[in-house]
Write an enzyme that holds these catalytic residues in place. Structure first.
Site, PDB file in Angstrom:
ATOM      1  N   GLU A  13     -10.807 -21.534 -12.512  1.00 54.79           N
ATOM      2  CA  GLU A  13     -10.021 -22.559 -13.474  1.00 54.79           C
ATOM      3  C   GLU A  13      -9.656 -23.866 -12.657  1.00 54.79           C
ATOM      4  O   GLU A  13      -9.105 -24.822 -13.392  1.00 54.79           O
ATOM      5  CB  GLU A  13      -8.608 -21.742 -13.787  1.00 54.79           C
ATOM      6  CG  GLU A  13      -9.084 -20.535 -14.754  1.00 54.79           C
ATOM      7  CD  GLU A  13      -7.804 -19.763 -14.979  1.00 54.79           C
ATOM      8  OE1 GLU A  13      -7.738 -19.198 -16.042  1.00 54.79           O
ATOM      9  OE2 GLU A  13      -7.072 -19.391 -14.318  1.00 54.79           O
ATOM     10  N   ASP A 200     -11.768 -14.939 -25.102  1.00 56.02           N
ATOM     11  CA  ASP A 200     -11.823 -13.768 -25.762  1.00 56.02           C
ATOM     12  C   ASP A 200     -10.848 -13.509 -26.966  1.00 56.02           C
ATOM     13  O   ASP A 200      -9.961 -14.274 -26.846  1.00 56.02           O
ATOM     14  CB  ASP A 200     -11.706 -12.544 -24.640  1.00 56.02           C
ATOM     15  CG  ASP A 200     -10.338 -12.451 -23.937  1.00 56.02           C
ATOM     16  OD1 ASP A 200     -10.398 -13.086 -22.777  1.00 56.02           O
ATOM     17  OD2 ASP A 200      -9.631 -12.074 -24.584  1.00 56.02           O
TER      18      ASP A 200
END
Ligand code: ADE
Length: 232
Positions: A13, A200
């Site tokens: 990230e 997701d």
């Protein structure tokens, strides 16, 4: 002068952001490496805090105390709780709250930290608007919306749990640090925004989708952060 703390929970990230940092120096504290330097013309401190609420809260306090940051941005990925947010889309925080704080037995709302008087930590409106505007420019093909981040020390991968997070908390995405970062920023009176790309659907498909889509999703979020820090 502005100094912007940029927090990601995982290396993927923040790695893209770190490669773009110039004049970088590293300070190690509480097991975290704080990379200080210039990103797209802005003075920033980039850090991987590790996963979960405690890591995230400690990190914000260090950014406040040691680096005196003026703004906090949390970049990363999340599971979608909103049918309007598909894998690859981006959620920009309006607010954030805990889904695993429960003192309802004493009359507090689900998610409310006792004695605070509210349960939602509001993101800075200016930063949220800037993120939205910048997203249109950097990721024109990507759908972004402003909404609610719900956080807890759990990876959400169960349809029933997902439904509870929607009905009880009206969450738009689930992750594991945002509310804690928001809480820390609130206590230190630092404006914050959370930017999360969807990796997701936080249901029974999450276990399969997350490893497949996390890297691409993290890149979308990081690209947006790079562009936006230059405008704060
Ligand atoms: N981060 C990315 N997807 C997540 C999920 N489903 N639950 C918690 N954190 C996440």
């Amino acid at each position: 002068m502005n100094k912007i703390g940029i927090i990601g929970a995982m290396e993927l990230e923040v790695e893209q952001l770190k490669t773009q940092l110039s004049q970088a120096s590293i300070t190690r504290k509480a097991g975290m490496d704080f990379h200080e330097g210039i990103l797209n013309g802005a003075s920033v401190v980039i850090v991987r805090c590790g996963i979960g609420k405690v890591n995230a809260a400690l990190c914000v306090q260090i950014l406040a105390d040691v680096f005196q940051v003026t703004h906090v941005i949390n970049t990363g990925v999340a599971g979608s709780l909103n049918a309007d947010l598909d894998i690859g889309d981006i959620l920009i925080s309006k607010d954030a709250l805990y889904h695993d704080m429960d003192v309802t037995i004493f009359g507090y709302k689900p998610g409310e930290v006792p004695q605070m008087g509210f349960r939602e930590f509001s993101a800075d409106e200016h930063l949220a608007a800037l993120a939205q505007e910048t997203c249109k420019k950097v990721n024109p093909g990507i759908h972004a919306r402003v909404g609610r981040v719900v956080s807890g020390d759990q990876f959400i991968s169960d349809k029933t749990v997902k439904e509870r997070l929607i009905s009880e908390f009206h969450g738009d995405c689930a992750e594991m640090e945002g509310a804690s970062i928001a809480h820390g920023a609130y206590l230190n009176q630092i404006p914050f925004v959370i930017i999360r790309a969807i990796s997701d659907k936080a249901d029974d498909s999450a276990e399969m989708d997350y490893p497949t889509f996390e890297a691409q999703a993290a890149k979308h979020s990081a690209a947006l952060v790079t562009e936006m820090v230059g405008k704060i």
